[in-house]
Design an enzyme around this catalytic site. Structure first.
Site, PDB file in Angstrom:
ATOM      1  N   HIS A 163       5.049  -7.406 -10.211  1.00  0.00           N
ATOM      2  CA  HIS A 163       4.409  -6.857  -9.014  1.00  0.00           C
ATOM      3  C   HIS A 163       3.898  -8.025  -8.187  1.00  0.00           C
ATOM      4  O   HIS A 163       2.777  -8.504  -8.369  1.00  0.00           O
ATOM      5  CB  HIS A 163       3.284  -5.897  -9.401  1.00  0.00           C
ATOM      6  CG  HIS A 163       2.657  -5.193  -8.240  1.00  0.00           C
ATOM      7  ND1 HIS A 163       1.872  -4.072  -8.381  1.00  0.00           N
ATOM      8  CD2 HIS A 163       2.684  -5.432  -6.910  1.00  0.00           C
ATOM      9  CE1 HIS A 163       1.449  -3.668  -7.196  1.00  0.00           C
ATOM     10  NE2 HIS A 163       1.928  -4.498  -6.271  1.00  0.00           N
ATOM     11  N   GLU A 199      -3.194   3.542  -5.777  1.00  0.00           N
ATOM     12  CA  GLU A 199      -4.029   2.449  -5.244  1.00  0.00           C
ATOM     13  C   GLU A 199      -4.795   3.047  -4.066  1.00  0.00           C
ATOM     14  O   GLU A 199      -5.991   3.277  -4.129  1.00  0.00           O
ATOM     15  CB  GLU A 199      -3.157   1.271  -4.787  1.00  0.00           C
ATOM     16  CG  GLU A 199      -3.958   0.133  -4.156  1.00  0.00           C
ATOM     17  CD  GLU A 199      -3.097  -0.826  -3.326  1.00  0.00           C
ATOM     18  OE1 GLU A 199      -2.108  -0.381  -2.706  1.00  0.00           O
ATOM     19  OE2 GLU A 199      -3.454  -2.029  -3.258  1.00  0.00           O
ATOM     20  N   ASP A 231       0.046  -9.377  -7.349  1.00  0.00           N
ATOM     21  CA  ASP A 231       0.200  -8.649  -6.088  1.00  0.00           C
ATOM     22  C   ASP A 231       0.514  -9.627  -4.947  1.00  0.00           C
ATOM     23  O   ASP A 231       1.640  -9.704  -4.486  1.00  0.00           O
ATOM     24  CB  ASP A 231      -1.062  -7.832  -5.772  1.00  0.00           C
ATOM     25  CG  ASP A 231      -0.772  -6.560  -4.971  1.00  0.00           C
ATOM     26  OD1 ASP A 231       0.414  -6.221  -4.803  1.00  0.00           O
ATOM     27  OD2 ASP A 231      -1.741  -5.908  -4.525  1.00  0.00           O
TER      28      ASP A 231
END
Ligand code: ADE
Ligand code: ZN
Length: 360
Positions: free
Chosen positions: A26, A208, A286
């Site tokens: 990710h 999220e 991220d």
């Protein structure tokens, strides 16, 4: 940032965690645009505030953060810079024991490249190929749609993906702001179905900026193999049980969640509850350059916050590799490297135990 006060070979020491074989699954290309690009050109105009001591940017929330990505990525108009961004991803991966990266890219953030997506991914491919040749890190690309984009634009992107089948692009993804877009599972489901039918892998941001219902949609409507974040599933015990039973991996980014206000602190982060409930979790950055974190930092923070033992770190690293979109042969190689590393790590303690057992 963490002091290596323990011997480097000691399990759970910073150096041991750094060397632990793992994948990062990710990671946004948009979050790998060097900070000086923004600082030099866009910081004032896009209203980015920098934290005076660390120099890392401050973000109000996901919406403000995504607007900054629009700004910084628009500044990258040169193919050579794209190649460098890709190459540097491989450099950082190698420095953190990461043998494979799945990199999400979202064309919405790259206006200069919208008319030439083939050229865009061609530059990325060259950067990653050089990274693999020099550092042995493999990389796959995931084309991401945006939750809030006009539906016709998502269709066009999937049409392009299926027609062009560009080298290295192996997956379809969707990111962006679900709290603005609302429930979009039904809208995106046919696009994911088409991509899956054409042999592409799938993942989606959910849980999220959406609650557990977003995670449910991602799993049941988009039928993704992996959920990006997914942490708000923790609010629904039945869903947690289901994710564990179906072994749906969540690729979690703790610092991102704190910096974007999804959770208030690491100690209250649901990753540990999800993991303990049997949901496969991996740990990721991220947007590493914007959040100022490395994969090693993220593993270390979790280790300290949740007292993770070597066996837990081994499980998390295994999930990262197993849930990655690496080629099967590459996965087998990385898993073997992980097994070997863990055997080695546990061998001295085990040998000591064996010899004392034998003496009784
Ligand atoms: N794009 C880059 N980072 C993101 C995030 N954390 N959520 C949604 N979209 C993103
Ligand atoms: Zn993300």
């Amino acid at each position: 940032m963490f002091e290596a006060s323990r011997p480097p070979d000691e399990p759970c020491s910073p150096e041991w965690i750094r060397r632990l074989p793992k994948a990062e699954v990710h990671l946004h290309l948009e979050g790998c645009v060097p900070l000086d690009t923004i600082a030099a050109d866009g910081a004032r105009r896009s209203g980015v505030d920098f934290e005076p001591q660390t120099g890392t940017p401050l973000f109000r929330d996901l919406a403000a953060f995504l607007a900054i990505l629009d700004h910084s990525c628009a500044l990258v108009t040169d193919g050579g810079r794209l190649e460098k961004i890709a190459y540097e991803i491989a450099v950082r991966a190698a420095a953190n024991g990461v043998g494979h990266v799945d990199v999400i890219f979202n064309p919405v953030h790259w206006p200069a490249w919208r008319p030439d997506l083939q050229g865009f991914v061609g530059h990325l491919d060259r950067g990653f190929a050089a990274g693999e040749a020099d550092m042995g890190v493999t990389a796959s690309l995931c084309l991401s749609l945006t939750r809030t984009q006009p539906p016709g634009e998502s269709v066009e992107l999937v049409d392009w993906l299926l027609a062009a089948r560009p080298d290295r692009v192996v997956a379809l993804s969707v990111d962006g702001n679900e709290s603005v877009a609302g429930h979009t599972g039904r809208r995106f489901a046919p696009l994911f179905e088409r991509a899956r039918g054409a042999g592409f892998r799938t993942c989606a941001h959910a849980g999220e900026s959406s609650g557990p219902e977003g995670v449910r949609d991602a799993v049941d409507l988009l039928r993704v193999e992996r959920v990006d974040h997914g942490i708000r599933a923790a609010e629904d015990p039945a869903l947690v049980e289901e994710l564990a039973a179906r072994a749906v991996p969540l690729d979690i980014c703790p610092t991102s969640n704190i910096r974007l206000g999804v959770v208030t602190s690491l100690t209250t982060h649901p990753i540990e509850r999800l993991r303990a409930a049997g949901v496969p979790v991996s740990v990721n950055t991220d947007d590493p350059l914007l959040f100022g974190v490395s994969v090693t930092d993220e593993y270390l923070r979790c280790t300290e916050a949740f007292s993770w033992e070597p066996v837990v770190l081994g499980e998390v690293a295994r999930t990262s590799i197993e849930s990655s979109f690496a080629e099967p042969e590459r996965k087998r190689w990385l898993l073997a490297a992980l097994d070997h590393f863990l055997e080695d790590a546990c061998a001295p303690a085990q040998r000591g135990k064996d010899s004392s057992d034998g003496g009784l």
